[in-house]
Structure formats: C-alpha cells, structure tokens
Design an enzyme around this catalytic site. Structure first.
Site, PDB file in Angstrom:
ATOM      1  N   HIS A   1      -5.946  -6.877 -13.949  1.00  0.00           N
ATOM      2  CA  HIS A   1      -6.850  -6.904 -12.609  1.00  0.00           C
ATOM      3  C   HIS A   1      -6.007  -7.646 -11.624  1.00  0.00           C
ATOM      4  CE1 HIS A   1     -10.360  -6.299 -14.868  1.00  0.00           C
ATOM      5  NE2 HIS A   1     -11.000  -5.691 -14.043  1.00  0.00           N
ATOM      6  N   GLY A   2      -5.077  -8.501 -12.042  1.00  0.00           N
ATOM      7  CA  GLY A   2      -4.244  -8.952 -11.034  1.00  0.00           C
ATOM      8  C   GLY A   2      -3.139 -10.063 -11.491  1.00  0.00           C
TER       9      GLY A   2
END
Lengths: 485, 566
Positions: free
Chosen positions: A340-341
């Site tokens: 996701h990041g």
C-alpha cells in the site's frame, strides 16, 4: 485520467463507447489498448513507456516459457505448459526475469526513497554521515502497484500451466492496460480475463447493469466519500482534538476509504460490463465482518486473493506447521501493508492485521469477540479495523500515536480544536455521516442492488448519477485514495 | 462454548462472472437505463459544442489539436499542455458554470456549506479554510506536517522547486540582510479565524489561538536576528473588548485596525531600531473615504452574479496624502525603510483588489514612521515573490541604503506557501558605513544602473528558454497572475536592448481564465512588445506571480503584446 473527472465523463467515455459499438470486433482490442494508453498517459505521458516496458518483458517471458518447453508453437494458439511437471533452466530464467523486472520497477519507484531514508536514519543513529543514500524524490507512477502485480501474474500463470500464453502482443497489452481496472483495480489475474479478450458478448442487459454499477459508484465517490474525506482530513490534521471528535474523524475516514475504494471498484466493474468484460467483485460488505479473518475475505478481495495464490501458498501456507503458518501470515500481511505504501505506518498496519489473523487462527478461526452476539462481534471488529486505519491514514508514526492518544483522551485538548470541530460538525456533514452508516450496515451492496434492475432502481441510478455530476462541479479535483498505491 | 461461527466464504472470479451474467432486467428498462445514461453523458459536451458554434466561437474541444497542427507534436506528451486543455474544457462549459454557481448558492443558503476555500460562519461571516487549517492544525514545523506539505506541493506541480518549511529561507534572508546592516521586522498577519473565532463557533476559546509550531518559529526567527511583531496577541486582546477588526466577508483586516497596527509597528520600530530623521520631513493630511464592495470570500464561493445572499460590505478607509504633492502618499524606492508584503499591504491601495486607493498599509505605516516607504507587495506572493522582486539587481543595489526591512506576510502562508531560499545577488554593493549608520542623503545614494531599455516602444524577437509554471485557474489565490519567462533575444526590431537575454512577464491568467500566452512553450519563437515592468500599469506591480527564472540581473519587462513567429 480520473473516472470522476469532467474530461473522462463528458469526452473520453462517450468517445470510447462510440468506438466500441461502431467498430468491428476484430478492431476492439487494439482500440481499447490505444484508448487505455491515452487514459493512463493523460496524467503523465512518459509513464506509458514504463507500462510498455513491463508489458513487453512479461509478454516475451511468456513466449520464452513455451519456447523452452519444446512444445510446438505453430498452431493458432500457443499451448498450455503441462501442469505438475518440472520446468527447465530456461523456463526458470524466463520466470525470474519477469518477476525481477516487475519487482525492480515497483521497488525503485515505490520504495527507493523509503529505503534511503531508513538507511540514512540508521546511519545517523550510529554516528555515520547523515546522507549516505541520496534521496531521489522519485514520482510514483499512478497504478504501478496494480499493473505490475497483474503483469507478473501472467508469467506465473503461464509457468504453472494455468494459462495459455498469448501470441498477439496487442491482446496482452490490452489485458495489462485495460482502463476500467488499470489504476486502482480490481487486480485482474490473467487467466480470468484471457478468454474475454478474445470473445465477449455485448447486450443491453450487460450495458444496463454496467450503467447501474457506474452510477452507484459515482454517487458513492462524490456524494459520500469526498465529504467524509473532508471530515477525516480536518480531524487528522487538527491538533489536540477531543476524543469524540477524533472518533468522529476516524469513523469518517473508515467510511471514506470504503466508499472511495469500493466506488472505484464499482465503476470499474460497470465500465467493464459496458465494454463486455466481467471483472471480479472486490468488496463484499467488509464492515459486516465479524472477525478480521472474515474481513480479508470481504475487503479488497482481488488483492487478498493475489497474495494468497502467489505468496501465501508458495510460502507453504498452513501446510508446514503452526508456527510456520503464523510466520507466513505475518509475512504476507507485512508485504501487503508495504504494497500500500512505503512507510513504517503501512508496515505496522500490515503487522497489526497479521497479528490479529494469527490470533484468530490460534483461537480456531474464530473472531476475538466470538462469544458475543453478532452485532457486538461486528461492532468490535469494526473498532479493530478502525484502529488499524489510524496507521493507514496518519502521515507519520508520531501522528499515529498522537491520534491513538486522542482517541482515549490522553492528548491535551487545544483551544483551537473548537475551530476544527466546528468545521466538521455542520448538519450537512453529520447527515452524510449518518447516511454512510445507514448504507454500510443497512443497505444492499451494489452487486445485489443491481442484480435486479426495476424501473424504480433504474431511475434512482440515473438520478444519483446526475446528482453526482452536479455535486462534482462544486468539488475540487479529488482523486481516488487508491491512486497513491 | 458457543458453536463455531461459519466464516464467510470468499467470493471468487467465477462467482463474479456468474453473478454479472444473471441480471434481472426487462428489455425496456435496460434500454431506458442505457440510453438515459448516454444522454446524460453527452448533454454537457453537446450543449457546450452547440453554444460555441452558435456564438461563432471555435469549439474548445478542438483546442487539443492546436499544438499538433502547429507542428508541436511533442506538446501532446506534455502533461501541462494536457492539463491546461482539460482545465479549459471545464471552465468553458456553460452548463457546468451555471449549475456550479446555483448549486453553491443553494448549499450555502440552506445547508451552510462553503467550498474548499470558504467556510460559512455565523451571522453572515465567512472564513478562509486554509487559515482555519493553519490555526487548528498540528505543529506546522513537525516532520509529518512538512512531509505532507512537500508531497502536496509536488502533487500540485505548480512549484518547480518546493520548499514547505519557511525557516531556512527566512533565516537566510534575515542573516543576509543583517550582514548588510539592515534590520528585519517580521509581521505575520493573523488569520481571521484567530481573531474572530467566535464568528465560526460560539464555543470558541477566549485564549489567543495559534498553531502549536508558531512559538518555535518565532524563537528561530529571533535567533536569526529578526524582531517578530506579535500582531496575533495584540489583535486578540483588542477583539475581546468587543471590537470587529476584520471584514465579515473578506479575508483581510478592516482599515481602522490596519491603521492601528501600523501605529503599533511604528512604536515597535522606535523601540527596537530607532531610525534617524528622514531626509525630507513628511507632512501628510488624511481624508476619510467610504468604500463598499463584496469581499473576496464571497467571490471565492463563485455564487451567481446576481446572488442576493451577501450584500456589499461598507468600510471607511483613511487616505493618506503627501501635502508636498497633494497626492496620495506614494512609495519611494530610495527610502531607508522597505516594506515587503502581500494583499494585506495592498488591500486599500491596489485598485485591482477593489477597496480603493491611497489608504493602504504602506501609506499608514509611512505616515506613522514619518517617511514614505519603499514598497514591494504582491498579492498572494509575500513568501517568495516579494523577496524575488526585492532581490532583483535594480532593487538590491539600493540595499545598502536601507536600514530596516519590514516583512509582512499572511500567517497561513507558513503552511501553504512555497518558501524558496533566495540568496542575495552575487554583486555585492560597496559598503558605505557612514550611510548605514546615519540617514542616507538622497543625492549620495548610488542609483541603479539604467535599465537596458532606453527607447520605447521596444520590440524584439526571441526564443523562449524557460517558462515559469502556469497557475491553475480556480485554485490560485487570485484571479489574475503574471508568469515570468526567460527569452533569448535574437533580434531587436525597434528600440534599444542591450544584452541577449530578457526576463519578461506575461499576463497569463486573467479573471480566472488562462490567456493565449498560456499556450507558449520553451522553444517557441515570439515577437514581443515590451516595457519595463516597473513602468507597466500599477495593477501589474502587485499582481500575483509565478517566477522560477531565478534571474535577478536583468530588468524584468512586461509583455504588452506578443505574437508567435513561425
């Protein structure tokens, strides 16, 4: 380009629909591929080159897998590789090249700066020069996490013998670039869409269902997710909010991310249907989950399926003993968080879910609140999910801690907090907040609602769409949250 | 132990296909829904297309082909070109414009909802969202806040070189000035929500409100050598006496409070850096003048032109006249006090802002200090634009004759603006200690080098080498903007121009619409009619700017007219 943008709705979509229904079928794959590249390149044209590189590496790896198998390549279709047989060195290298290329692209664009920052912080901590790894401030190409995973799945599916490699590169590019799912999923695995690229049906039934999906997705995004985003942004940016306001902001974020992401998925499924494709369901009433295990069967289904099939099971899944199962779960969720990041917050978010999943497995696949009636199980699980969202939404670890402290009243309330509070406690936002809760726990989900399209439902869909367009015009550009992933 | 709950079965791709292929819908409903949707989709572009044709305009939709038709195919791979085209499509849609204004009117009137810039307060008051975000936000100097602003700036891509932290630029600027014996007084002007929080919520604290990072900011600026004027504290203590200090529908201060702040600043100047008597005694007179208009926050709401929700607000501003000329007190570039500022400086002096002339902050401060001031104030650009202008060679050469620089900026610029560090130009002026310590007689002040321009009209042909980023209509603070460009001069058609590089300013956004100059690109050859920017109409002096040329050597010129050369 964003689905909820003026140029997409008023110009791009009508044009592609016109072309889709005016051109003969044999031209449609090429047309969709070209239009998908325009769609993708609109925000930054050079990024198309990156996608082309990914696509062609995997395409040639697919060809190499067949070539090194020794199977005949002269028929109209390339052959499946035989399942259950071992692969030779050439095939292993071809698969390795595909995986390495995709992961290298993903790592460089998404994780380089994060790794450099971490290395520098460690270096500083042990008294070395502060910047031993230079920061490159690389811009993250939109949707790179999605299309690299999709493209990688092709080579893996072919390697495993689950999918037939493609001879025509345009077909392959269409699978990777197909604009309805390109930027924020659902993550399509090659073998599920391969046949649809070659043959698909168009009819009013499908188009109308697609329209209903698109209209409802648009309404979720514009009428619910964006206003909830306003509340969440203010609450997370504020200093010294009281516990009630912080919970309000956190729940607003929970609604924002659900409506924003599921809106995108609905619009993607809707667009897919308009162009004859059936994409997969990505959300299945996730906030109805009575356990975290159940949540991961309902939330971002395409990602959890991908992680299960291409990571968890190859790691051994639950076949190698209890402790190895927990380790595999933690590894998969950690990598899922990082997907996701690139920040420690996502690492913690992933580990938090991995820990809860392991705990539930330890309890015999039952939720932590399993002794309670269903509403309490659902409410308890929702609270656990929301605690995870703190790490997902906060900018830094220290902000996460600050928000968590605010939630339980450990942060001093700032005199200026009343300003932030006043801005989000208007009747408008409170009404929409209540509407979100009502829809999440009381309304049928898009898939069920659109399964039976009565005249009333059709009119409701069109009315919601028209209202969304009108409200869109009063809002600033507000891209989907998952674009950043 | 209760029975084990069956875990929800995961939906598969096959389930999805089966579900999507089993829709219950009557053919007539399916057709109606499909065609209804298509009709809604094409309503917007079709109405715009037909209207533009009926009005004899070239349809906006075809603008995307302008670059390739002109042979500039590479523009199609330029995201800025595509973004500008997308914006032009949005802004030129009459249906969208009409609906947007009327829906905003309904939302404001009945739901009390503003937009991303405006918050609807109580009793007809409007507040500025970025201002509230500053006050109520987390420590703006915290790592997380700085990181988030850096990301936002990069995402916006308006700034080529983003610097969200104001401290490095300001500290360096202060130190540079101190090295030239110029004292610095910072004046962060409080946001309206700090001054009148009760207009947003009755539960507002009576305490002084400010961002948690502000005290650290002040300490660091003082450590760098500046004095920071506590306008926030003074303003809040005054408002608690029941006075109204800011305009109800505008972001700015009321004129009488602005005058009081000017007087208080003059007092602070006398305390901290006593100035020598001015070279020329300033004798002024005042005249009260009533002004009436809608505030900028009403404009930001973009309501219909004939809206009746907000009535124009009336103020009485005090104009300051120089009795020696019997004209409004003008700025004096040779003054020993320079004021850098933004729209808070210009609000009652810049005709472009609509609140009249001759009654601005600089005039009141000049009167209070007994001397006219050298004023560089650009709306929305105090953070970098005003410093840039100050550091241009023609200005900077006056530097050593200055004693004091007063730097006014809106406090929420600390969290919204780009603070680019700008070193002083390389050519340092010769120190003249006697002049630094005492009043600089006007005749001894070395004059800046004469501008390169010695004749008008100046017409040149040149090639654009560098263009500053374009503003985004509707998302910039102001409706007008100048964009700077560096041009390699290849031919002087008329007039005289020394040198082969010109820094030119295009009026690139007018009334929230990009002008034709926005279509220019580096590499374009253009024919330009120029005049020195400082001689351009006054409205351009204070206009918002984007300038990334980093050129402080050449005298900037304003583009009166341009034409692309084949």
């Amino acid at each position: 380009m964003v689905f909820s943008s003026h140029i997409f709705l008023a110009y791009f979509l009508p044009l592609v629909l016109l072309l889709n229904y005016a051109l003969p079928f044999r031209w449609l794959t090429l047309m969709l591929t070209v239009m998908s590249y325009i769609f993708y390149g609109w925000a930054n044209p050079p990024w198309v080159l990156l996608m082309l590189i990914t696509s062609y590496v995997d395409y040639f790896c697919g060809l190499a897998l067949v070539k090194y198998s020794g199977l005949p390549m002269d028929g109209p279709d390339l052959p499946f590789l035989l399942k259950g047989t071992s692969r030779n060195l050439g095939q292993k290298v071809a698969l390795g090249v595909s995986i390495f290329t995709n992961l290298a692209i993903l790592s460089f664009f998404k994780y380089y700066d994060f790794a450099a920052e971490s290395v520098n912080a460690i270096a500083l901590g042990i008294g070395m020069p502060a910047e031993i790894a230079p920061l490159l401030h690389v811009a993250l190409p939109i949707g790179v996490s999605f299309y690299t995973f999709e493209s990688m799945s092709y080579a893996i599916d072919v390697y495993r013998g689950d999918a037939r490699p493609l001879r025509n590169p345009i077909d392959y590019q269409c699978f990777v670039a197909l604009f309805p799912h390109l930027i924020a999923g659902p993550i399509i695995r090659y073998h599920t869409i391969a046949e649809q690229i070659r043959s698909r049906a168009f009819n009013y039934e499908k188009f109308a269902r697609g329209t209903a999906f698109f209209c409802l997705g648009m309404a979720k995004k514009i009428l619910l997710a964006n206003p909830m985003g306003h509340v969440a942004d203010r609450a997370f940016a504020a200093s010294g909010l009281g516990p009630l306001d912080t919970w309000y902001g956190l729940f607003a974020y929970a609604f924002q991310i659900y409506f924003d992401f599921s809106a995108y998925s609905d619009m993607a499924v809707g667009l897919g249907l308009m162009f004859g494709f059936c994409l997969m369901k990505n959300f299945d009433d996730p906030y109805h989950s009575a356990s975290i295990t159940e949540l991961w069967r309902r939330w971002h289904i395409s990602l959890s399926t991908w992680l299960r099939d291409y990571l968890y099971i190859p790691l051994g899944g639950n076949r190698l003993g209890e402790s190895r199962t927990y380790l595999n779960l933690m590894t998969v969720m950690l990598l899922g968080g990082l997907w996701h990041g690139a920040s420690w917050n996502f690492v913690i978010w992933g580990l938090y879910h991995g820990l809860l999943l392991s705990l539930e497995r330890r309890l015999g696949m039952r939720g932590i609140f399993d002794r309670f009636p269903k509403p309490i199980r659902v409410a308890g699980t929702f609270l656990l999910i929301c605690v995870g969202w703190v790490f997902f939404r906060a900018e830094t670890l220290s902000q996460s801690v600050q928000v968590l402290r605010s939630l339980i009243g450990l942060e001093l309330t700032s005199p200026a907090a009343s300003l932030a509070s006043a801005g989000i406690h208007t009747p408008y936002y409170l009404f929409l907040f209540a509407t979100c809760a009502l829809i999440v726990w009381g309304a049928p989900q898009t898939w069920n609602f659109t399964q039976r399209l009565t005249p009333v439902r059709a009119v409701l869909c069109l009315t919601l769409f028209a209202s969304s367009v009108v409200f869109l015009w009063t809002q600033t550009v507000n891209p989907f949250l998952y674009f950043q992933f | 132990m209760p029975p084990e709950t069956p875990v929800h079965r995961k939906h598969t791709e096959e389930d999805s296909q089966a579900e999507l292929n089993s829709t219950e819908v009557r053919p007539a409903v399916a057709r109606g829904l499909s065609w209804g949707f298509l009709a809604l989709l094409i309503l917007v572009p079709l109405s715009q297309f037909l209207l533009e044709i009926a009005q004899g305009h070239r349809p906006t939709i075809f603008r995307v082909f302008e670059a390739p038709l002109a042979g500039r195919w590479t523009d199609l791979a330029d995201r800025k070109y595509l973004a500008a085209y997308e914006t032009s499509l949005e802004k030129s849609s009459p249906l969208r414009t009409w609906v947007q204004a009327n829906l905003q009117s309904v939302m404001t009137r009945w739901l009390g909802v503003g937009n991303h810039k405006v918050v609807i307060g109580q009793h007809g008051w409007l507040l500025y969202q970025p201002g509230i975000d500053y006050v109520a936000g987390a420590d703006f100097l915290g790592r997380g806040a700085l990181g988030a602003r850096m990301k936002a700036m990069k995402d916006r891509e308006v700034e080529r070189d983003p610097h969200p932290d104001p401290r490095p630029a300001l500290a360096a600027f202060i130190r540079d000035l101190r090295a030239h014996h110029v004292a610095v007084l910072l004046l962060p002007v409080p946001d309206k929500s700090m001054v009148h929080p009760e207009k947003l919520t009755a539960e507002a604290s009576r305490a002084a409100l400010n961002n948690p990072g502000y005290a650290r900011f002040v300490a660091e600026m003082e450590q760098a050598g500046a004095v920071v004027f506590d306008a926030a504290g003074l303003t809040r203590s005054t408002v608690l006496t029941g006075r109204t200090l800011y305009l109800a529908q505008d972001t700015h201060w009321r004129p009488e409070w602005m005058g009081e702040i000017a007087t208080a600043i003059a007092g602070a100047v006398q305390r901290h850096f006593p100035l020598p008597p001015p070279t020329r005694p300033l004798v002024t007179s005042v005249r009260a003048e009533s002004r009436r208009r809608l505030g900028d926050l009403v404009e930001m709401l973009a309501l219909p032109v004939d809206q009746s929700l907000y009535a124009p607000e009336e103020v009485v501003a005090t104009q300051i006249f120089d009795q020696s000329t019997n004209r409004p007190l003008a700025a004096d570039p040779d003054s020993d006090v320079v004021l850098l500022g933004d729209s808070f400086t210009n609000i009652y002096s810049d005709p472009g802002l609509g609140w009249g002339e001759g009654a601005g902050f600089a005039a009141h401060l000049g009167r209070a200090l007994g001397r006219p001031l050298h004023v560089i104030a650009q709306n929305g650009a105090a953070s970098t634009g005003a410093r840039q202008e100050f550091l241009r060679t023609e200005q900077a050469r006056r530097l050593y004759a200055k004693k004091l620089l007063i730097y006014e900026f809106t406090i929420h610029d600390l969290t919204t603006a780009n603070w680019r560090p700008l070193p002083l130009p390389p050519q340092q002026p010769k120190p003249v200690p006697a002049q630094v310590e005492t009043a600089a007689p006007k005749q001894t002040v070395p004059q800046p080098t004469p501008p390169a321009l010695v004749a008008v009209p100046l017409r040149v042909i040149g090639q654009i080498e560098l263009l500053s980023p374009l503003p985004v209509p509707g998302r910039s603070a102001y409706r007008d903007c100048l964009a700077f460009a560096r041009v390699k001069v290849t031919k002087v058609i008329s007039g005289e121009y020394k040198g082969d590089v010109a820094i030119v300013a295009f009026h690139v956004m007018k009334d929230n619409q990009l002008t034709d100059s926005a279509a220019l690109r580096p590499g374009d050859t253009v024919r330009l009619e120029l005049q020195p920017l400082r001689k351009a109409p006054e409205i351009y002096q204070s206009m918002q700017r984007t300038d990334t040329t980093d050129d402080f050597e050449h005298v900037p010129h304003f583009v009166i007219h341009f034409a692309k050369e084949p």
